[in-house]
Write a protein that holds these residues in place. Sequence first.
Motif, PDB file in Angstrom:
ATOM      1  N   SER A   4      49.013 -76.878 -44.075  1.00 54.09           N
ATOM      2  CA  SER A   4      48.521 -77.235 -45.410  1.00 54.09           C
ATOM      3  C   SER A   4      49.218 -78.489 -45.924  1.00 54.09           C
ATOM      4  N   GLY A   5      50.535 -78.601 -45.704  1.00 51.47           N
ATOM      5  CA  GLY A   5      51.266 -79.786 -46.132  1.00 51.47           C
ATOM      6  C   GLY A   5      50.823 -81.032 -45.389  1.00 51.47           C
ATOM      7  N   ALA A   6      50.541 -80.889 -44.091  1.00 53.80           N
ATOM      8  CA  ALA A   6      50.093 -82.038 -43.295  1.00 53.80           C
ATOM      9  C   ALA A   6      48.743 -82.544 -43.782  1.00 53.80           C
ATOM     10  N   ILE A   7      47.822 -81.624 -44.091  1.00 57.91           N
ATOM     11  CA  ILE A   7      46.492 -82.036 -44.566  1.00 57.91           C
ATOM     12  C   ILE A   7      46.613 -82.742 -45.910  1.00 57.91           C
ATOM     13  N   GLU A   8      47.447 -82.224 -46.799  1.00 58.33           N
ATOM     14  CA  GLU A   8      47.653 -82.885 -48.088  1.00 58.33           C
ATOM     15  C   GLU A   8      48.219 -84.294 -47.884  1.00 58.33           C
ATOM     16  N   ARG A   9      49.143 -84.436 -46.934  1.00 59.69           N
ATOM     17  CA  ARG A   9      49.740 -85.751 -46.679  1.00 59.69           C
ATOM     18  C   ARG A   9      48.712 -86.714 -46.108  1.00 59.69           C
ATOM     19  N   HIS A  10      47.909 -86.254 -45.138  1.00 55.62           N
ATOM     20  CA  HIS A  10      46.880 -87.127 -44.557  1.00 55.62           C
ATOM     21  C   HIS A  10      45.866 -87.553 -45.616  1.00 55.62           C
ATOM     22  N   ALA A  11      45.505 -86.617 -46.498  1.00 55.01           N
ATOM     23  CA  ALA A  11      44.531 -86.934 -47.551  1.00 55.01           C
ATOM     24  C   ALA A  11      45.087 -87.969 -48.518  1.00 55.01           C
ATOM     25  N   ALA A  12      46.401 -87.943 -48.732  1.00 57.53           N
ATOM     26  CA  ALA A  12      47.014 -88.887 -49.669  1.00 57.53           C
ATOM     27  C   ALA A  12      47.215 -90.262 -49.052  1.00 57.53           C
ATOM     28  N   THR A  13      47.573 -90.304 -47.769  1.00 57.92           N
ATOM     29  CA  THR A  13      47.918 -91.590 -47.144  1.00 57.92           C
ATOM     30  C   THR A  13      46.712 -92.314 -46.561  1.00 57.92           C
ATOM     31  N   ASP A  14      45.703 -91.567 -46.109  1.00 58.95           N
ATOM     32  CA  ASP A  14      44.519 -92.204 -45.514  1.00 58.95           C
ATOM     33  C   ASP A  14      43.299 -91.363 -45.875  1.00 58.95           C
ATOM     34  N   PRO A  15      42.877 -91.381 -47.123  1.00 58.18           N
ATOM     35  CA  PRO A  15      41.879 -90.432 -47.627  1.00 58.18           C
ATOM     36  C   PRO A  15      40.522 -90.487 -46.943  1.00 58.18           C
ATOM     37  N   SER A  16      40.114 -91.644 -46.454  1.00 58.52           N
ATOM     38  CA  SER A  16      38.775 -91.745 -45.868  1.00 58.52           C
ATOM     39  C   SER A  16      38.750 -91.439 -44.374  1.00 58.52           C
ATOM     40  N   ARG A  17      39.917 -91.193 -43.803  1.00 55.29           N
ATOM     41  CA  ARG A  17      39.964 -90.929 -42.364  1.00 55.29           C
ATOM     42  C   ARG A  17      39.170 -89.658 -42.027  1.00 55.29           C
ATOM     43  N   PRO A  18      38.284 -89.698 -41.032  1.00 52.45           N
ATOM     44  CA  PRO A  18      37.520 -88.493 -40.672  1.00 52.45           C
ATOM     45  C   PRO A  18      38.417 -87.436 -40.043  1.00 52.45           C
ATOM     46  N   ALA A  19      38.204 -86.185 -40.426  1.00 53.88           N
ATOM     47  CA  ALA A  19      39.036 -85.078 -39.949  1.00 53.88           C
ATOM     48  C   ALA A  19      38.277 -84.145 -39.014  1.00 53.88           C
ATOM     49  N   PHE A  20      37.048 -83.786 -39.384  1.00 55.78           N
ATOM     50  CA  PHE A  20      36.313 -82.749 -38.647  1.00 55.78           C
ATOM     51  C   PHE A  20      34.851 -83.154 -38.565  1.00 55.78           C
ATOM     52  N   ARG A  21      34.312 -83.081 -37.374  1.00 54.77           N
ATOM     53  CA  ARG A  21      32.904 -83.419 -37.174  1.00 54.77           C
ATOM     54  C   ARG A  21      32.204 -82.264 -36.459  1.00 54.77           C
ATOM     55  N   LEU A  22      31.145 -81.804 -37.050  1.00 52.64           N
ATOM     56  CA  LEU A  22      30.284 -80.800 -36.421  1.00 52.64           C
ATOM     57  C   LEU A  22      28.894 -81.391 -36.352  1.00 52.64           C
ATOM     58  N   GLU A  23      28.542 -81.850 -35.137  1.00 53.57           N
ATOM     59  CA  GLU A  23      27.256 -82.488 -34.939  1.00 53.57           C
ATOM     60  C   GLU A  23      27.100 -83.639 -35.939  1.00 53.57           C
ATOM     61  N   GLY A  24      26.180 -83.612 -36.872  1.00 55.59           N
ATOM     62  CA  GLY A  24      25.978 -84.772 -37.730  1.00 55.59           C
ATOM     63  C   GLY A  24      26.796 -84.786 -39.006  1.00 55.59           C
ATOM     64  N   ARG A  25      27.575 -83.751 -39.270  1.00 56.99           N
ATOM     65  CA  ARG A  25      28.293 -83.669 -40.538  1.00 56.99           C
ATOM     66  C   ARG A  25      29.781 -83.930 -40.324  1.00 56.99           C
ATOM     67  N   VAL A  26      30.365 -84.807 -41.152  1.00 57.15           N
ATOM     68  CA  VAL A  26      31.763 -85.198 -41.011  1.00 57.15           C
ATOM     69  C   VAL A  26      32.496 -84.932 -42.322  1.00 57.15           C
TER      70      VAL A  26
END
Length: 488
Positions: A4-26
């Motif tokens: 949970s802490g890592a996801i919060e950090r990634h969201a704060a430092t690089d908010p637009s970075r893609p995290a999860f892709r399922l077929e056409g939805r990211v």
Amino acid sequence: MPLSGAIERHAATDPSRPAFRLEGRVLSYTELAATARRLHAAFATLAPEGRSVIGARHRLVAIATGNHALFPAAFLAATAGNACAALIDPHLPETARRRMIDRLDPDIVVTAEDDDLILANPRTGAAIAATGDDSPDAPPLPEGDDADPFLIVFTSGTTADPKPIIRDRRSWRISLAAGAPFFGIGVATSTYAPGPLAHGLALYAMTETLLAGSLFHSARHFDAAEARKTIQTGNIRRLVLVPTMLRRLCEGAPMTHVEAITVAGAKLTAADHALCAEHFPGAALREYYGASELGFITVTTPGDAASSTAVGRAFPGVRLAILDDAGKAVATGETGTILVESPLVATGYLGAGDGAGLARFGSLATVGDLGFLEADGTLHLLGRAGGMVLSGGNNIYPSEVEAALLGLAGVRAAHVFGVEHADLGSELVAVIEPAGPGLTAETLQAAMNGVLPRYKQPRRIWRCRAMPVTPSGKVEAKTVRQWVAEEN
């Protein structure tokens, strides 16, 4: 670092970075964190206190969505703070899923409805529909304590239903910290694992990828042609697969950009290694041996010679021991029961076990597998506990399938076992004695569909006039298997 802490950090430092892709939805890291925050707050609203089988201190959230675009947000929310997630495979028969949920008595059940999630309190009937977006209208995700339960997964057992295994956060945090440098997982390591997220292989791959801040690709169902397209267009660097998937992917054109392939669930053959080298010439191939109860046990090194039994050396932090039936260490090269001393071992089964599976002997733990060690520490795996069959990467206990078949109205007796199969590793087959003349292939298939998921249904079934039995009344397995081997 906690997930949970890592996801919060990634969201704060690089908010637009893609995290999860399922077929056409990211989902970007911002969307993932925001959606998980809202889900966690909704869980607290629906169930202010825990009343499940794991006790009042922890809120138990059963996730039965299957591979869904919002699965990672639900998983994050259900494992943050004092919450614990239980993963239910939606492909199991409805009656089995209902028994599993009844056994857990969860505080919240999460299901999928098209692109959205439905959160429901099964006691009150209250429900909330949840969608994904990036509006930060809930507090950050809390981090849970190491010693608290955070995950319940189900593994096949010798009983009629899968057995729930409960884990604390410490075991996964240690495993993830050791695995990232060992497997070379970093922010650029985009990973594709098309298996079910309700099972350990794909779930762990998703977790380690998100922890590193990279992009994880999933799929609703594995289709080789679609998978090859995803790997090519997504410029994916790492694959996490069972052997059957790897073989299907090797039916297409070579893909030179893949850098790493991790395989588990069954042994690869020498032919598999050759196919992989031909179709993924730039990929470092690793196999690992583990169990849901024990975590990682051993892992091979890229370049190791293909072997029908060797499963590599001990994973970092794991100690191996081979003991005889009296609990004494055996000499190098001699066969015995494989035991591990490891911080990755699960807490245990939830509730009473069935006498099979995880067992502890002081600091050592085992699931009953047999093998031997070479002088250099290489482990050879010779057999699975309880006659387990590994078919297409799935662990299947024949006794479980037999019990299901014997529960059908048209079946008087049954014997289920595995036979060698070039593609699947082992093929599950059965010999049955019908209870009367009305049992047809169609009626048997329909009946099996109601009690067994597809991967646990025997791929070939023979009917016999009368099942051979021993003086004690048990099926005479040797005779039945000889019939099949001789095509009698």
